[in-house]
Write a protein that holds these residues in place. Sequence first.
Motif, PDB file in Angstrom:
ATOM      1  N   LYS A 114      -3.516 -14.766  11.073  1.00  0.00           N
ATOM      2  CA  LYS A 114      -4.130 -15.029   9.773  1.00  0.00           C
ATOM      3  C   LYS A 114      -4.958 -13.844   9.286  1.00  0.00           C
ATOM      4  O   LYS A 114      -5.102 -13.642   8.075  1.00  0.00           O
ATOM      5  N   LEU A 115      -5.523 -13.087  10.216  1.00  0.00           N
ATOM      6  CA  LEU A 115      -6.372 -11.952   9.845  1.00  0.00           C
ATOM      7  C   LEU A 115      -5.581 -10.676   9.582  1.00  0.00           C
ATOM      8  O   LEU A 115      -6.156  -9.677   9.126  1.00  0.00           O
ATOM      9  N   THR A 116      -4.276 -10.687   9.840  1.00  0.00           N
ATOM     10  CA  THR A 116      -3.469  -9.481   9.667  1.00  0.00           C
ATOM     11  C   THR A 116      -3.499  -8.940   8.239  1.00  0.00           C
ATOM     12  O   THR A 116      -3.635  -7.720   8.042  1.00  0.00           O
ATOM     13  N   PRO A 117      -3.382  -9.778   7.202  1.00  0.00           N
ATOM     14  CA  PRO A 117      -3.462  -9.223   5.840  1.00  0.00           C
ATOM     15  C   PRO A 117      -4.775  -8.502   5.566  1.00  0.00           C
ATOM     16  O   PRO A 117      -4.781  -7.444   4.927  1.00  0.00           O
ATOM     17  N   LEU A 118      -5.892  -9.053   6.053  1.00  0.00           N
ATOM     18  CA  LEU A 118      -7.183  -8.389   5.869  1.00  0.00           C
ATOM     19  C   LEU A 118      -7.191  -7.040   6.587  1.00  0.00           C
ATOM     20  O   LEU A 118      -7.672  -6.039   6.047  1.00  0.00           O
ATOM     21  N   ALA A 119      -6.652  -7.023   7.797  1.00  0.00           N
ATOM     22  CA  ALA A 119      -6.592  -5.764   8.547  1.00  0.00           C
ATOM     23  C   ALA A 119      -5.780  -4.718   7.794  1.00  0.00           C
ATOM     24  O   ALA A 119      -6.162  -3.546   7.716  1.00  0.00           O
ATOM     25  N   LEU A 120      -4.657  -5.127   7.209  1.00  0.00           N
ATOM     26  CA  LEU A 120      -3.813  -4.188   6.472  1.00  0.00           C
ATOM     27  C   LEU A 120      -4.513  -3.667   5.226  1.00  0.00           C
ATOM     28  O   LEU A 120      -4.394  -2.484   4.881  1.00  0.00           O
ATOM     29  N   VAL A 121      -5.238  -4.535   4.539  1.00  0.00           N
ATOM     30  CA  VAL A 121      -5.983  -4.093   3.350  1.00  0.00           C
ATOM     31  C   VAL A 121      -6.982  -3.002   3.726  1.00  0.00           C
ATOM     32  O   VAL A 121      -7.123  -1.992   3.024  1.00  0.00           O
ATOM     33  N   ILE A 122      -7.660  -3.179   4.855  1.00  0.00           N
ATOM     34  CA  ILE A 122      -8.677  -2.203   5.277  1.00  0.00           C
ATOM     35  C   ILE A 122      -8.041  -0.905   5.729  1.00  0.00           C
ATOM     36  O   ILE A 122      -8.412   0.186   5.276  1.00  0.00           O
ATOM     37  N   ILE A 123      -7.058  -0.982   6.630  1.00  0.00           N
ATOM     38  CA  ILE A 123      -6.516   0.247   7.215  1.00  0.00           C
ATOM     39  C   ILE A 123      -5.660   1.035   6.232  1.00  0.00           C
ATOM     40  O   ILE A 123      -5.590   2.272   6.312  1.00  0.00           O
ATOM     41  N   LEU A 124      -5.012   0.348   5.285  1.00  0.00           N
ATOM     42  CA  LEU A 124      -4.226   1.059   4.272  1.00  0.00           C
ATOM     43  C   LEU A 124      -5.092   1.454   3.083  1.00  0.00           C
ATOM     44  O   LEU A 124      -4.902   2.521   2.492  1.00  0.00           O
ATOM     45  N   GLY A 125      -6.038   0.601   2.740  1.00  0.00           N
ATOM     46  CA  GLY A 125      -6.903   0.891   1.598  1.00  0.00           C
ATOM     47  C   GLY A 125      -7.786   2.094   1.807  1.00  0.00           C
ATOM     48  O   GLY A 125      -8.182   2.758   0.832  1.00  0.00           O
ATOM     49  N   TYR A 126      -8.068   2.407   3.066  1.00  0.00           N
ATOM     50  CA  TYR A 126      -8.892   3.591   3.358  1.00  0.00           C
ATOM     51  C   TYR A 126      -8.344   4.843   2.682  1.00  0.00           C
ATOM     52  O   TYR A 126      -9.110   5.697   2.211  1.00  0.00           O
ATOM     53  N   SER A 127      -7.028   4.958   2.617  1.00  0.00           N
ATOM     54  CA  SER A 127      -6.409   6.175   2.102  1.00  0.00           C
ATOM     55  C   SER A 127      -6.793   6.480   0.653  1.00  0.00           C
ATOM     56  O   SER A 127      -6.687   7.631   0.217  1.00  0.00           O
ATOM     57  N   CYS A 129      -9.856   5.627  -0.683  1.00  0.00           N
ATOM     58  CA  CYS A 129     -11.309   5.564  -0.870  1.00  0.00           C
ATOM     59  C   CYS A 129     -11.907   6.867  -1.379  1.00  0.00           C
ATOM     60  O   CYS A 129     -12.803   6.857  -2.221  1.00  0.00           O
ATOM     61  N   LYS A 130     -11.437   7.999  -0.878  1.00  0.00           N
ATOM     62  CA  LYS A 130     -12.062   9.261  -1.264  1.00  0.00           C
ATOM     63  C   LYS A 130     -11.822   9.606  -2.732  1.00  0.00           C
ATOM     64  O   LYS A 130     -12.440  10.527  -3.260  1.00  0.00           O
ATOM     65  N   ARG A 131     -10.974   8.847  -3.382  1.00  0.00           N
ATOM     66  CA  ARG A 131     -10.760   9.067  -4.801  1.00  0.00           C
ATOM     67  C   ARG A 131     -11.867   8.461  -5.662  1.00  0.00           C
ATOM     68  O   ARG A 131     -11.981   8.789  -6.837  1.00  0.00           O
ATOM     69  N   PHE A 132     -12.671   7.559  -5.036  1.00  0.00           N
ATOM     70  CA  PHE A 132     -13.715   6.926  -5.851  1.00  0.00           C
ATOM     71  C   PHE A 132     -15.037   6.690  -5.129  1.00  0.00           C
ATOM     72  O   PHE A 132     -16.018   6.295  -5.758  1.00  0.00           O
ATOM     73  N   THR A 133     -15.126   6.929  -3.814  1.00  0.00           N
ATOM     74  CA  THR A 133     -16.398   6.701  -3.127  1.00  0.00           C
ATOM     75  C   THR A 133     -16.570   7.654  -1.949  1.00  0.00           C
ATOM     76  O   THR A 133     -15.599   7.955  -1.232  1.00  0.00           O
ATOM     77  N   ALA A 134     -17.808   8.104  -1.757  1.00  0.00           N
ATOM     78  CA  ALA A 134     -18.136   8.954  -0.615  1.00  0.00           C
ATOM     79  C   ALA A 134     -18.259   8.149   0.674  1.00  0.00           C
ATOM     80  O   ALA A 134     -18.461   8.715   1.747  1.00  0.00           O
ATOM     81  N   LEU A 135     -18.138   6.828   0.574  1.00  0.00           N
ATOM     82  CA  LEU A 135     -18.245   5.976   1.756  1.00  0.00           C
ATOM     83  C   LEU A 135     -16.913   5.845   2.497  1.00  0.00           C
ATOM     84  O   LEU A 135     -16.763   4.964   3.350  1.00  0.00           O
ATOM     85  N   SER A 136     -15.964   6.709   2.184  1.00  0.00           N
ATOM     86  CA  SER A 136     -14.663   6.642   2.850  1.00  0.00           C
ATOM     87  C   SER A 136     -14.807   6.789   4.368  1.00  0.00           C
ATOM     88  O   SER A 136     -14.034   6.191   5.130  1.00  0.00           O
ATOM     89  N   HIS A 137     -15.808   7.549   4.809  1.00  0.00           N
ATOM     90  CA  HIS A 137     -16.032   7.727   6.252  1.00  0.00           C
ATOM     91  C   HIS A 137     -16.395   6.397   6.917  1.00  0.00           C
ATOM     92  O   HIS A 137     -15.970   6.121   8.033  1.00  0.00           O
ATOM     93  N   VAL A 138     -17.164   5.591   6.208  1.00  0.00           N
ATOM     94  CA  VAL A 138     -17.554   4.283   6.737  1.00  0.00           C
ATOM     95  C   VAL A 138     -16.355   3.335   6.756  1.00  0.00           C
ATOM     96  O   VAL A 138     -16.189   2.544   7.689  1.00  0.00           O
TER      97      VAL A 138
END
Length: 290
Positions: A114-127, A129-138
């Motif tokens: 059940k948590l797999t979709p959330l995991a995918l959003v986080i691990i793929l969405g990271y790519s 992040c640097k286009r709009f936030t400096a918190l990409s490292h977090v």
Amino acid sequence: MSTFKQFRELLDMIKFEHTVFALPFALLGGLASYRGAPPLEKVLWILAAMVGARTAAMTFNRLADEDLDGANPRTASRALPAGRVTRAGAYALLGVSILLLCVAAGRLGPLPWKLTPLALVIILGYSFCKRFTALSHVVLGLSLAGAPLGAWIAVNGFLQAPAWYLALGVLTWTAGFDILYALQDQDYDVSRGLHSIPSRLGTARSLLLSRAFHLAAVIAWAGFNLAVEAHVLPWLGWALVTAILLREQWVVRGGNLSRIDHAFFTLNSLVGLVFFAGHAAEWLVARALP
């Protein structure tokens, strides 16, 4: 290009060997939640989920950043912008990796599935992040922190306080070393309007923030050791990890990037292995005692 050579280039593109960064923490999450070695089947599926997640994240990152990598002198020679692998091949690897993660999560239980979709959003969405936030490292730290959390849930079915300490340490450790790595692209990020801590804060303040993150990591992992009532060997591992992070910060002091590969790749590859080894050694000693 032969299929084998294409596959080898794909693995090199995602630096497959760097799976070692988060893998020991996933194994430690399983070990600590079970208070010993979990069933072998669980361990194997945790390994499969970890490899699938990390491979998917890195492949998607290379696809998302192909144009940026191609324009950056430091990364223009990477396999995708240099044409050594095709986008079709990268997408195929991405699909297989996501499938592996989903199958492994399903085998680990209903909650991991059940948590797999959330995991995918986080691990793929990271790519993105640097286009709009400096918190990409977090966000990258959050992606890696999912490894011990996911393993804990897979073995135990729910989360406990030690899991949060372990994951917080992974998050802050990752954010700290990713800030250091981003120093290499500080000028490029500014020129392209990309967001990172170095492009936002400059070198000196970025180094201070990286040190603060690494201090938070060793404190969090101390909290983990206390929460699981660790004895001598895990604390020895913790002390060695602290020394490794001190060494990492010393190598890049003053913004010196001449040994960034040593700091980023060599030293960071030891952190999880050493911390896991301390806990695994304690468990083995406890089993050997009458």
